[in-house]
Design an enzyme around this catalytic site. Structure first.
Site, short mmCIF file in Angstrom:
data_model
loop_
_atom_site.label_atom_id
_atom_site.label_comp_id
_atom_site.label_asym_id
_atom_site.label_seq_id
_atom_site.Cartn_x
_atom_site.Cartn_y
_atom_site.Cartn_z
NE ARG A 179 35.18 41.95 40.30
CZ ARG A 179 35.40 41.57 41.55
NH1 ARG A 179 36.12 40.47 41.79
NH2 ARG A 179 34.92 42.25 42.57
CG ASP A 212 46.17 39.28 47.63
OD1 ASP A 212 45.38 39.73 48.49
OD2 ASP A 212 45.82 38.98 46.47
#
Length: 289
Positions: A32, A141
Site C-alpha cells: 500500500r 469515514d
C-alpha cells in the site's frame, strides 16, 4: 522492509487511527505504501519514512494512514441487515416516530458510500411516506479520499455488479463513460463527513440507527470498548446498532443485548421494552453478544 520503518508505520497508525498492524502485516504495508512513495517522488518506503521522521505530523502522515485503512465495501453487503431494516426495523421506527416524523441514521466507516446509498435506495423503494419526513442519513469515514469518491456517486462496473440488483441500476444510475453515476435525488439523501472514530464526536447527534460494520475488527480491545461506549451515548434508548458478522459487543460493553431480526444480529440497549409493537416477530438472543 526494515524493522525500524515497520515499527514507525505501525506506531503512527495505532496512535492516530487505532489501527493494529502485526508484524505479519508488513507485506500489506509494502503493497500500500510503495505506490504512495512513488506518487510523492520518493524511491522507496524507507525514503518515505525518512521524510516523515524529519517533519512534524502533517499531510504526508495523513496520506500514509489513509493508505493503510481498509475500504472494502459493496452494495447490500451481507443482505440480511438490509432485509431486517426493510421488514422490521424501519416499520417499527415509523410507528414510534409518527409524531416527530424524524429519523436519524448513521453509517460509520462508510468507505466509498455503498452502504449509506443502499439505505437511501431502500427507503426510496419501500417507504414513500418518508418523503414527507425529516430523514437524515449521515455517513462518515477517516479517509478524505474515499469520502470524495463517495460524494461523487460514481462507481465502476465491478462495484455496480457487487450486490446491486439490476432493476435498481436501471432506476437510479446512469452510464457516464466507464462509470455508473447515481442519480442526484439519492445522492442528496446522504451527508458525508470526515470523522476519526477514536476522536471525540461532538458533532454527532442522537441516532435511531447506527451502522458501524466491519471496522471494530481492526482495533484493539480497549479501542473497541471506547467506541462502543460512545455509540451507546449517541443511540436513542429504542435505537438499533448494526455490527459486522464477525463482530460482537460480548465482553466489551454489557449495555447491549443481541436480538435476531430476519436472520441478522442487531444490538439494542439493555432494559428497553418496546411499548409500541410488543408482539413483533423477532427473537431475542438468550445471551448478550
Amino acid at each position: 522492509m526494515e524493522t525500524a520503518d515497520f515499527e514507525y508505520i505501525r506506531d503512527l497508525c495505532h496512535q492516530r487511527a487505532a489501527i493494529v498492524l502485526d508484524l505479519e502485516k508488513s507485506y500489506l504495508i509494502e503493497s500500500r505504501l510503495q505506490p504512495l512513495a512513488r506518487t510523492e517522488g520518493l524511491g522507496t518506503i524507507a525514503d518515505l519514512v525518512a521524510k516523515m521522521r524529519t517533519t512534524g505530523y502533517g499531510t504526508l502522515h495523513g496520506k500514509v494512514i489513509e493508505a493503510m485503512t481498509t475500504n472494502e465495501t459493496s452494495f447490500f453487503r451481507d443482505l440480511q441487515p438490509f432485509e431486517a431494516l426493510k421488514k422490521v426495523i424501519l416499520p417499527e421506527l415509523i410507528a414510534r416516530r409518527s409524531l416527530s416524523r424524524q429519523l436519524r441514521i448513521w453509517c460509520a466507516a462508510c468507505s466509498t458510500g455503498q452502504e449509506p446509498y443502499t439505505i437511501a435506495m431502500l427507503i426510496e423503494e419501500n417507504f414513500p411516506q418518508l418523503a414527507a419526513w425529516d430523514v437524515k442519513i449521515l455517513a462518515t469515514d477517516l479517509s478524505t479520499q474515499v469520502l470524495e469518491r463517495a460524494r461523487s456517486g460514481r462507481f465502476n462496473q465491478i462495484e455496480v455488479n457487487r450486490g446491486l440488483p439490476s432493476p435498481l441500476v436501471v432506476k437510479y444510475f446512469q452510464r457516464n463513460g466507464m462509470q455508473w453515476e447515481l442519480c442526484e435525488r439519492v445522492r442528496n439523501k446522504v451527508e458525508f463527513r470526515q470523522l476519526n472514530l477514536i476522536d471525540a464526536w461532538p458533532a454527532i447527534n442522537t441516532m435511531d440507527i447506527v451502522f458501524i460494520r466491519n471496522v471494530l475488527i481492526y482495533f484493539d480491545v480497549q479501542t473497541k470498548k471506547d467506541i462502543l461506549g460512545k455509540v451507546r451515548n449517541k443511540l436513542r434508548c429504542d435505537g438499533y446498532l448494526f455490527l459486522g458478522g464477525a463482530e460482537s459487543t460480548f465482553s466489551l460493553d454489557d449495555s447491549f443485548v443481541r436480538t435476531e431480526v430476519e436472520k441478522a444480529s442487531i444490538y439494542r440497549l439493555k432494559g428497553y421494552d418496546d411499548p409500541v409493537l410488543p408482539t413483533r416477530a423477532v427473537k431475542a438472543a438468550s445471551v448478550r453478544a
